[in-house]
Each structure stands twice: as structure tokens, then as C-alpha cells.
Design a protein around this motif. Structure first.
Motif, PDB file in Angstrom:
ATOM      1  N   SER A   1      -5.775   1.263   3.962  1.00  0.00           N
ATOM      2  CA  SER A   1      -4.727   0.249   3.919  1.00  0.00           C
ATOM      3  C   SER A   1      -4.683  -0.534   5.223  1.00  0.00           C
ATOM      4  O   SER A   1      -4.574  -1.771   5.203  1.00  0.00           O
TER       5      SER A   1
ATOM      6  N   THR B   1      -6.044   6.866   2.244  1.00  0.00           N
ATOM      7  CA  THR B   1      -5.218   5.717   1.863  1.00  0.00           C
ATOM      8  C   THR B   1      -4.667   5.001   3.096  1.00  0.00           C
ATOM      9  O   THR B   1      -4.672   3.763   3.176  1.00  0.00           O
TER      10      THR B   1
ATOM     11  N   HIS C   1       0.791  -1.232   0.000  1.00  0.00           N
ATOM     12  CA  HIS C   1       0.000   0.000   0.000  1.00  0.00           C
ATOM     13  C   HIS C   1       0.826   1.287   0.000  1.00  0.00           C
ATOM     14  O   HIS C   1       0.270   2.372  -0.072  1.00  0.00           O
TER      15      HIS C   1
END
Ligand SMILES: *Cc1c(COP(=O)(O)O)cnc(C)c1O
Length: 366
Positions: free
Chosen positions: A360, A356, A301
Motif C-alpha cells: 500500500s 499489505t 488500502h
């Protein structure tokens, strides 16, 4: 890659550094004096004394309290090693309380249990940017006649009931590269005690008040103007930096709130957190897989993360069998060192980055 911390200095910092280089005063000078004035203001302390790093600021704080061999300092078992090393360098004995998972800091109850007749100092660590319970620790210090040295290396501008971290006794700060405010290497001691501030200034400069008039056996703990030049522009924008850190922390908490077994950090009532780190506790059953969680966050990620800290501070061979390191029980810290994981919260994250990071971690824990 979204790193766990970012060091970014402004064009103004470059200009000020060039000014210093051209001025010919490249050791301690007017820029250090300006930094001290402005940092005292930020903290809300009457005096601030700049030194060459955060570890030095802890050592010097203990040195001006005139500790004798065998005198004890009670601190947190969950901290950076500098806290312990400074106690030992000052010639004192370290004892430890335990922490709370609410704020990851030394609790007044455990500190009280660690206090003996030889205890002279309480040294709470305001870990990750939130202060310890200074009401409880202050009452304990008062009752037992102890001095307080705050390890505020991670807590520049944090407050407890409106009072700045670093104003409860002697406050010790670090400006290492990755701290909220940085000079590359640097430190500061804050206090409202004019006499202690004066003694710190003398100690920092070879024990010298006037040229070749030595009052104590001192040291060279001085910061340089080149270091101070780097941080002055950061003080102008620190309020904005904190606003971003707080918004990022709030958003992470919103996005991760329903992950089973994951414990999120909280800002306790009456405290202003400065979010040096956003540290979660992994679900108990995932703790043993922390290394692979970190690897997957990074490799799958592009999200950086870190473990601060993987062991209790004394849990290393070099501290075992030392009479000046007295280890007690710290069941909460023992659990926290296995489960803690810090994810990025710094001011240079975009809102997309924050999504994000949360997504993740969710995926990796699913
Ligand atoms: C960074 C840090 C220190 C030491 O500061 P340096 O500037 O690296 O010497 C001490 N205590 C804590 C909790 C820290 O995070």
C-alpha cells in the motif's frame, strides 16, 4: 482496517483482575510489588518503583535529583510533550540538542553544545524503541558531572551494548494503553542506586516511610494492583511479542528497501530495538503531501498510520516566550517532523498484513 496499534489483553489478565477485585486490595499491594520485581529483571536494573503514569515517572525522577530553579535539563526536540512538561513541572529549565536520522535520538554532539554551567541532567529519549547513543551521552555526563534520566517510555527491554534501557541512571517507563507493555495508565522508574529508589518510594507515598512519619513533602504517585494485574501476563509473553515485532520490521525493510527517496528505520550496531514504532521518512518531495498519503493509506488500502510527532516539542504557542524553555537550532529535527510517518509493526499483524502495509505504501508513493 490494519490499525497502527492494538490493545489486546489475555484471559489470564482478566482472571488476575478478578482476583484483585475479590481480594479487597485494590490500591497498591502485592501485584504492584510483583510487577516491580519482574520489571527490574526485564530491564536488568536493581530497583524498580511503579507509579501511576509515565509522565509522573519523569517528574519523580527529576524531583529526587533535587533540582533548583534555573537548573537545566538537556533533552531531545523530537519527543512526546510529556518529556518537556515533566521538566517544567519539576521546576527546571529545558534546553534542547538535535537528533540524528540514524536513530531519531538526541546526539551527544548536540547535547554537548547545549550544556551550560547550569545543566544538571541529560534526558535522552529512546524514541520508537531504540536507545540513544549511551556511550557518547554517558561520556558527556561523566565529563560534565551530569545525571542521566532516560525517557524510556517507548523502549521496554531495549538494550545498548548489552545493557538495558533504564540502567544508565534513572530510567523512566510508561505503560499507557498503546505502549509495548500496558497497564492502561502506569509508569515505572528503574535504577541501580538504592538510595534513589528508596527516596522514590517515599516520595510516591506522600513522603511517608512509616504511617504518619513524613520525611519530605511527597505526593500520591501510586499504581494500583488492578493496573499491575493487567500487565503481569504480558511479561510472560513479551519475548514472543518482541520476536514478532522484529520479524515484522525486518520484512517491512525487505519489502520497502528499493522505494526511491524513502528512508527506512534501522537497528544500529550494538543496539536491540523493541520496535514500538516503525517510522519512515517520506521522500523529501512528498513530505508536504503527508496528510493525503495518510488518508489514501486508510481509505484506499485500510492501513492505519500515524505521525509521531508533527512538530518539534516546543513549537507551540504555550511554550513560546517562556524563560524555562530555551530553544536552539535543531535542523535535523525540523526536517524529520515534516517527513516522518509510522506504519504498523505490532505483534498482531499477520504476514499478509505486513505485505499489505508495504504494498500500500509503495502504491501510494508511486
Ligand atoms: C508515552 C510517553 C510518555 C508519557 O507517558 P504517559 O504514561 O502517557 O504519561 C513520555 N515520553 C514518551 C517519549 C512517551 O512516548
Amino acid at each position: 482496517m490494519i490499525p497502527i496499534s492494538v490493545v489486546r489483553l489475555s484471559p489470564q489478565a482478566e482472571e488476575l483482575a478478578v482476583d484483585v477485585i475479590r481480594s479487597g486490595t485494590i490500591a497498591q499491594g502485592p501485584k504492584v510489588a510483583e510487577f516491580e520485581r519482574r520489571f527490574a529483571e526485564l530491564v536488568g536494573a536493581e530497583h524498580a518503583v511503579a507509579v501511576n503514569n509515565g509522565t509522573t515517572s519523569l517528574v519523580a525522577s527529576l524531583q529526587v535529583l533535587d533540582l533548583q530553579p534555573g537548573d537545566e535539563v538537556v533533552t531531545s526536540p523530537f519527543t512526546f510533550v510529556a518529556t518537556l512538561n515533566a521538566i517544567l513541572e519539576a521546576g527546571a529549565t529545558a534546553r534542547f540538542g538535535d537528533i540524528s536520522t540514524d536513530d531519531f535520538n538526541l546526539t551527544p554532539e548536540s547535547a554537548c553544545a547545549a550544556v551550560t554551567d547550569r545543566t544538571k541532567v541529560l534526558m535522552p529519549v529512546h524514541l520508537y524503541g531504540q536507545t540513544a547513543d549511551m556511550t557518547g551521552l554517558g561520556a558527556l555526563a561523566e565529563e560534565r558531572g551530569l545525571r542521566i534520566v532516560e525517557d524510556a517510555a517507548q523502549a521496554h527491554g531495549a538494550t545498548f551494548e548489552g545493557r538495558g534501557a533504564g540502567t544508565f541512571g534513572l530510567g523512566s517507563f510508561s505503560f499507557y494503553a498503546t505502549k509495548n507493555l500496558t497497564t492502561g495508565e502506569g509508569g515505572m522508574i528503574t535504577t541501580n542506586d538504592a538510595d534513589l529508589a528508596d527516596r522514590l518510594r517515599v516520595l510516591r507515598n506522600q513522603g511517608m516511610r512509616q504511617r504518619y512519619q513524613y520525611e519530605v513533602a511527597g505526593h500520591n504517585y501510586r499504581m494500583t494492583d488492578l493496573q499491575a494485574a493487567l500487565v503481569l501476563p504480558q511479561l510472560d509473553s513479551y519475548g514472543d511479542n518482541l520476536t514478532k515485532r522484529r520479524a515484522n520490521a525486518a520484512r517491512l525493510t525487505e519489502l520497502l528497501g528499493d522505494v526511491d527517496g524513502l528512508v527506512l528505520p534501522q537497528q544500529l550496531p550494538g543496539r536491540e530495538h523493541v520496535w514500538h514504532q516503525y517510522t519512515v521518512l517520506l521522500p523529501e518531495e512528498r513530505a508536504e503531501h503527508r496528510e493525503s498519503i495518510i488518508e489514501r493509506l486508510r481509505d484506499e488500502h485500510g492501513v492505519g498510520s500515524g505521525v509521531y510527532y508533527p512538530k518539534t516539542v516546543y513549537d507551540y504557542d504555550c511554550y513560546r516566550d517562556r524563560e524555562d524553555v530555551v530553544i536552539g537550532d535543531a535542523p535535523v529535527a525540523d526536517a524529520v517532523v515534516r517527513r516522518c510517518l509510522s506504519i504498523p509493526v505490532h505483534a498482531y499483524l499477520s504476514s499478509e498484513d505486513v505485505e499489505t502495509i508495504a504494498d500500500s505504501l509503495r502504491k501510494v508513493l508511486a
